[in-house]
Design an enzyme around this catalytic site. Structure first.
Site, PDB file in Angstrom:
ATOM      1  N   CYS A 138       0.851  -1.201   0.000  1.00  0.00           N
ATOM      2  CA  CYS A 138       0.000   0.000   0.000  1.00  0.00           C
ATOM      3  C   CYS A 138       0.883   1.247   0.000  1.00  0.00           C
ATOM      4  O   CYS A 138       1.457   1.607   1.031  1.00  0.00           O
ATOM      5  CB  CYS A 138      -0.920  -0.022   1.215  1.00  0.00           C
ATOM      6  SG  CYS A 138      -1.840   1.506   1.444  1.00  0.00           S
TER       7      CYS A 138
ATOM      8  N   CYS B  55      -0.335   4.053   2.318  1.00  0.00           N
ATOM      9  CA  CYS B  55      -0.055   3.801   3.739  1.00  0.00           C
ATOM     10  C   CYS B  55       1.419   4.035   4.067  1.00  0.00           C
ATOM     11  O   CYS B  55       1.744   4.605   5.113  1.00  0.00           O
ATOM     12  CB  CYS B  55      -0.393   2.355   4.108  1.00  0.00           C
ATOM     13  SG  CYS B  55      -1.968   1.752   3.492  1.00  0.00           S
ATOM     14  N   ASP B  56       2.302   3.542   3.201  1.00  0.00           N
ATOM     15  CA  ASP B  56       3.718   3.445   3.575  1.00  0.00           C
ATOM     16  C   ASP B  56       4.683   4.269   2.719  1.00  0.00           C
ATOM     17  O   ASP B  56       5.880   4.303   2.993  1.00  0.00           O
ATOM     18  CB  ASP B  56       4.163   1.968   3.509  1.00  0.00           C
ATOM     19  CG  ASP B  56       3.337   1.078   4.432  1.00  0.00           C
ATOM     20  OD1 ASP B  56       2.887   1.590   5.471  1.00  0.00           O
ATOM     21  OD2 ASP B  56       3.142  -0.104   4.112  1.00  0.00           O
TER      22      ASP B  56
END
Length: 313
Positions: A137, A140-141
């Site tokens: 993701c 997300c990261d």
């Protein structure tokens, strides 16, 4: 003792399909509970931007769109029970049962909207570096790789190409590694990628193993045509090689196709009476937020009709 909770409709999964089904069913004055293993919003909530959802300004973050859907469902009376891991469920009874660690839910109707999850990178060392060098993701990261020298994206479809472009906001350079000699992504996504100076691609190659000890330092790739092996240095790897349906918990009870997706008719009815399906977990050819929402609406309307027919018996 587990708490016992009853409803008219239980929805397994709180992504676009589950939330749309919840909105429709709640608006029909049914008692609706969404049971979600993680946080409501599904995959869509972790998508950097969604550019083709009708009725929006054109581009908005997945999180924003999903927050709107959550608020709308709650506004009509839906209860969302998130962070509830399902331990077991019985869909074959007339009154279905979903059991989590602390609650036993019962309802005459269940809508399966568990979605799909990223297919894991089939490379040696993937499990050792998952979440610490290997990610699924970018939204997300991605920020973890601010000013990183090199980030790799594995895949060549829409998600891979769009997220690779997104990652150029953080990393100094991004390399796409793709098993074919051309992208499967849309023309728009491809044009954006080819125009980006910070992005390059290695064709006809697959990742075979991860290099690194405490931290990931690169990947070993194989050219699928020449079988030549080489190492590509990198600080992180983001993987987009397709999805797999989240059906493990009910696979023994519901009819699935050969790839593990739930089979249903056009009315979202599965092989079990009172059990409907919606979204990415369903056997179909197009998986988008817009199609998930369509499924959710159809599933909820037919769930309402099913309940009405049961009362007339």
């Amino acid at each position: 003792m587990k708490e016992k909770v009853g409803a008219d409709v239980l929805i397994l999964g709180g992504g676009p399909a589950g939330l749309t089904a919840a909105t429709y069913a709640s608006r029909a004055k049914l008692k609706v509970i969404v049971v979600e293993e993680g946080l409501a919003g599904g995959q869509a909530a972790t998508t950097y931007h969604i550019a083709n959802y009708p009725g929006t300004p054109g581009v908005l973050s997945g999180k924003e769109l999903m927050n709107n859907m959550i608020d709308q469902a709650k506004g009509f009376g839906t209860e969302i029970h998130d962070l509830k891991e399902v331990v077991s469920l019985d869909l074959q009874r007339e009154v279905k049962r979903i059991i989590t660690e602390d609650v036993e839910y019962e309802a005459p109707v269940v809508i399966l909207a568990t979605g799909a999850e990223s297919r894991r990178l089939p490379a040696e060392g993937e499990a050792d570096f998952r979440g610490n060098g290997i990610h699924y993701c970018a939204t997300c990261d991605g920020a973890m790789y601010q000013d990183a020298e090199e980030v790799i994206v594995v895949g060549g479809g829409n998600s891979a190409v769009e997220e690779a472009v997104y990652l150029t906001k953080f990393a100094k350079h991004v390399t796409i590694i793709h098993q074919f000699d051309h992208y499967q992504a849309s023309k728009t996504a491809q044009e954006e990628a080819f125009a980006n100076q910070k992005l390059s691609v290695i064709w006809d190659s697959e990742v075979r193993s991860i290099v690194g000890e405490k931290h990931l330092t690169g990947v070993v790739i194989e050219n699928v045509k020449t079988h030549e092996m080489s190492t590509v240095e990198a600080n992180g790897v983001f993987v987009y090689i397709g999805m797999q349906p989240r059906t493990t918990i009910f696979a023994e009870q519901i009819k699935l196709n050969q790839w593990g997706y739930v089979e249903a008719d056009d009315e979202m009815r599965t092989n079990l009476a009172g059990v409907f399906v919606a979204g990415d977990v369903r056997s179909k050819t197009v998986r988008q937020v817009a199609t998930a929402v369509g499924d959710g609406a159809v599933a909820a309307v037919n769930a309402e009709r099913y309940l009405a027919s049961q009362k007339q018996r």
